[in-house]
Design an enzyme around this catalytic site. Structure first.
Site, PDB file in Angstrom:
ATOM      1  N   LYS A 111      22.886  59.532   0.074  1.00  0.00           N
ATOM      2  CA  LYS A 111      21.006  59.166   0.161  1.00  0.00           C
ATOM      3  C   LYS A 111      21.049  58.434  -1.177  1.00  0.00           C
ATOM      4  O   LYS A 111      20.276  57.562  -1.067  1.00  0.00           O
ATOM      5  CB  LYS A 111      20.195  60.235   0.516  1.00  0.00           C
ATOM      6  CG  LYS A 111      20.232  60.751   1.971  1.00  0.00           C
ATOM      7  CD  LYS A 111      19.213  60.046   2.736  1.00  0.00           C
ATOM      8  CE  LYS A 111      19.378  60.159   4.291  1.00  0.00           C
ATOM      9  NZ  LYS A 111      19.753  61.454   4.728  1.00  0.00           N
ATOM     10  N   LYS A 194      29.137  56.550  11.149  1.00  0.00           N
ATOM     11  CA  LYS A 194      28.482  57.307  12.371  1.00  0.00           C
ATOM     12  C   LYS A 194      27.226  56.514  12.923  1.00  0.00           C
ATOM     13  O   LYS A 194      26.783  55.440  12.100  1.00  0.00           O
ATOM     14  CB  LYS A 194      27.992  58.679  12.081  1.00  0.00           C
ATOM     15  CG  LYS A 194      26.586  58.966  11.507  1.00  0.00           C
ATOM     16  CD  LYS A 194      25.964  60.378  11.468  1.00  0.00           C
ATOM     17  CE  LYS A 194      24.741  60.328  10.816  1.00  0.00           C
ATOM     18  NZ  LYS A 194      23.834  60.199  11.963  1.00  0.00           N
ATOM     19  N   LYS A 197      19.998  56.757  13.349  1.00  0.00           N
ATOM     20  CA  LYS A 197      18.857  56.159  13.482  1.00  0.00           C
ATOM     21  C   LYS A 197      18.589  55.487  12.209  1.00  0.00           C
ATOM     22  O   LYS A 197      17.723  54.140  12.477  1.00  0.00           O
ATOM     23  CB  LYS A 197      17.623  57.214  13.491  1.00  0.00           C
ATOM     24  CG  LYS A 197      17.514  57.975  14.722  1.00  0.00           C
ATOM     25  CD  LYS A 197      16.090  58.908  14.921  1.00  0.00           C
ATOM     26  CE  LYS A 197      16.678  60.364  14.717  1.00  0.00           C
ATOM     27  NZ  LYS A 197      16.537  60.711  13.380  1.00  0.00           N
TER      28      LYS A 197
HETATM   29  P1  ATP Z   1      18.840  59.470  10.366  1.00  0.00           P
HETATM   30  O1  ATP Z   1      19.608  58.231  10.177  1.00  0.00           O
HETATM   31  O2  ATP Z   1      17.226  59.357  10.203  1.00  0.00           O
HETATM   32  O3  ATP Z   1      19.156  60.766   9.579  1.00  0.00           O
HETATM   33  P2  ATP Z   1      20.032  60.417  12.545  1.00  0.00           P
HETATM   34  O4  ATP Z   1      20.541  59.661  13.692  1.00  0.00           O
HETATM   35  O5  ATP Z   1      21.255  60.995  11.704  1.00  0.00           O
HETATM   36  O6  ATP Z   1      18.802  60.045  11.837  1.00  0.00           O
HETATM   37  P3  ATP Z   1      19.094  63.376  12.453  1.00  0.00           P
HETATM   38  O7  ATP Z   1      17.700  63.389  12.899  1.00  0.00           O
HETATM   39  O8  ATP Z   1      19.463  63.315  11.155  1.00  0.00           O
HETATM   40  O9  ATP Z   1      19.452  61.899  13.215  1.00  0.00           O
HETATM   41  O10 ATP Z   1      20.019  64.264  13.359  1.00  0.00           O
HETATM   42  C1  ATP Z   1      19.408  64.777  14.557  1.00  0.00           C
HETATM   43  C2  ATP Z   1      20.627  65.592  15.327  1.00  0.00           C
HETATM   44  O11 ATP Z   1      21.419  64.664  15.841  1.00  0.00           O
HETATM   45  C3  ATP Z   1      21.504  66.257  14.498  1.00  0.00           C
HETATM   46  O12 ATP Z   1      21.903  67.664  15.350  1.00  0.00           O
HETATM   47  C4  ATP Z   1      22.746  65.720  14.197  1.00  0.00           C
HETATM   48  O13 ATP Z   1      24.140  66.252  13.775  1.00  0.00           O
HETATM   49  C5  ATP Z   1      22.901  64.676  15.286  1.00  0.00           C
HETATM   50  N1  ATP Z   1      23.524  63.483  15.291  1.00  0.00           N
HETATM   51  C6  ATP Z   1      23.025  62.334  14.546  1.00  0.00           C
HETATM   52  N2  ATP Z   1      23.748  61.236  14.490  1.00  0.00           N
HETATM   53  C7  ATP Z   1      24.830  61.808  15.088  1.00  0.00           C
HETATM   54  C8  ATP Z   1      26.123  61.224  15.537  1.00  0.00           C
HETATM   55  N3  ATP Z   1      26.438  59.877  15.222  1.00  0.00           N
HETATM   56  N4  ATP Z   1      26.883  61.891  16.278  1.00  0.00           N
HETATM   57  C9  ATP Z   1      26.681  63.143  16.773  1.00  0.00           C
HETATM   58  N5  ATP Z   1      25.466  63.803  16.299  1.00  0.00           N
HETATM   59  C10 ATP Z   1      24.787  63.061  15.642  1.00  0.00           C
HETATM   60 MG    MG Z   2      20.599  62.364   9.691  1.00  0.00          MG
END
Ligand code: ATP
Ligand code: MG
Length: 329
Positions: A111, A194, A197
């Site tokens: 980050k 990965k 969001k």
């Molecule tokens: P941000 O980019 O804002 O951090 P994010 O997509 O990483 O958003 P989070 O809110 O951080 O989402 O994570 C929510 C849940 O989704 C967590 O359990 C995380 O492990 C899961 N998750 C997020 N991205 C993935 C992915 N690409 N594959 C599997 N699980 C995921």
């Molecule tokens: Mg995340």
């Protein structure tokens, strides 16, 4: 009975990674255990602090939880900032979290590399707040994706340390959970990394069929195998990884064999993937908008969840205060 907890940050619409890494398991677990699922709005503030967007984002995640099938009468669904005991536990756990171990967290390093202008203390203490999220309900099982593995390890470190320092056997060993299978990592279709969001590479639960087809057809591939049984490059392996979540095993082995014999046509592979994603996403998408527009229902869900979550949290905070020596006169 097992206690399950997990949350998703209110930083945007939910994508396939959130669904297959987390949300789908929330739905499966809700009738098997006592479940707490929350919307992580405090965590969102570490990177997304626009006051004009935060509430809408919370509403979106809430609607998407419900549309995916979480039943608010069975599981406890709440907004993190509705439960002040979480912030208090985070403060207390922070007294035994070391700056060095927080600075070494991969997600922190990642980050600060991406946002060198906003290296805030909230980013550094993110794993402490996350430990508080989990330990406030003394959760044993945490359904999350692969990216959360290291944070869960830290949660266990903090829990063990607390138990040792205060000579108690109070906090459990909270483990990431995916029904005994490997934790899921849904990749982006941009070749590497990965789906996230905040990465701008999501296939969202709200995407119309046509948008899904477009995104999948634009997925990065390579020039194709020329020698039989060659290893699969990362971008193409990513396509197979997403197929593993959405497609029938027979379809996957069909394309694996075509790859091995150098007869694969990436256009066909993508078409299959797009249609299988649509099959998984469309039924959820159809429910999201109606739920999102029903303000009275959402208010009821949030109020009920806040009450149940605070009750469980208040009990833990009272215990922890006592163990640490914070006592009433
Ligand atoms: P941000 O980019 O804002 O951090 P994010 O997509 O990483 O958003 P989070 O809110 O951080 O989402 O994570 C929510 C849940 O989704 C967590 O359990 C995380 O492990 C899961 N998750 C997020 N991205 C993935 C992915 N690409 N594959 C599997 N699980 C995921
Ligand atoms: Mg995340």
């Amino acid at each position: 009975m097992d206690i399950v907890l997990s949350g998703i940050r209110s930083t945007g619409r939910l994508h396939l990674g959130n669904y297959f890494g987390a949300l789908r398991n929330f739905v499966k677990l809700q009738r098997e255990a006592e479940c707490f699922f929350f919307i992580a709005d405090y965590h969102a503030l570490t990177t997304h602090n626009d006051p004009g967007l935060l509430h809408e984002n919370v509403r979106n995640v809430l609607s998407e939880y419900l549309a995916a099938g979480i039943d608010p009468d069975t599981a406890t669904i709440y907004v993190q900032s509705d439960v002040p005991q979480i912030a208090e536990l985070s403060l207390l756990l922070g007294m035994h979290a070391y700056v060095g171990e927080l600075e070494r967290t991969v997600s922190f390093k990642d980050k600060i590399r991406k946002n060198p202008d906003n290296v805030n203390a909230g980013l550094l203490t993110y794993p402490v707040l996350q430990a508080a999220d989990i330990l406030i309900h003394r959760a044993t099982h945490v359904p999350v994706g692969k990216d959360q593995e290291q944070h869960l390890e830290l949660t266990r470190v903090f829990a063990r340390r607390f138990n040792n320092i205060y000579g108690v056997d109070y906090f459990p060993e909270s483990r990431p959970y995916n029904f005994g299978a490997e934790l899921v990592k849904i990749p982006g279709l941009d070749g590497t990394g990965k789906m996230g969001k905040s990465e701008g590479n999501g296939i969202y639960l709200t995407d119309p069929d046509e948008a899904i087809r477009k995104k999948v057809m634009r997925a990065v591939t390579d020039s194709g195998p020329t020698v039989p049984d060659s290893p699969v490059s990362e971008p193409v392996e990513n396509i197979f990884t997403i197929m593993k979540a959405v497609s029938e095993p027979a379809a996957i082995s069909f394309f694996r064999e075509k790859y091995a014999s150098c007869e694969i046509r990436y256009g066909d592979l993508k078409k299959q993937l797009a249609e299988d994603i649509i099959k998984a996403v469309a039924p959820i998408r159809e429910r999201i908008e109606a739920i999102r527009a029903d303000g009275a229902y959402l208010r009821r869900v949030v109020a009920l969840g806040a009450e149940k979550a605070r009750e469980s949290a208040a009990k833990t905070i009272a215990d922890v205060r006592g163990m640490m020596g914070i006592k009433p006169f």
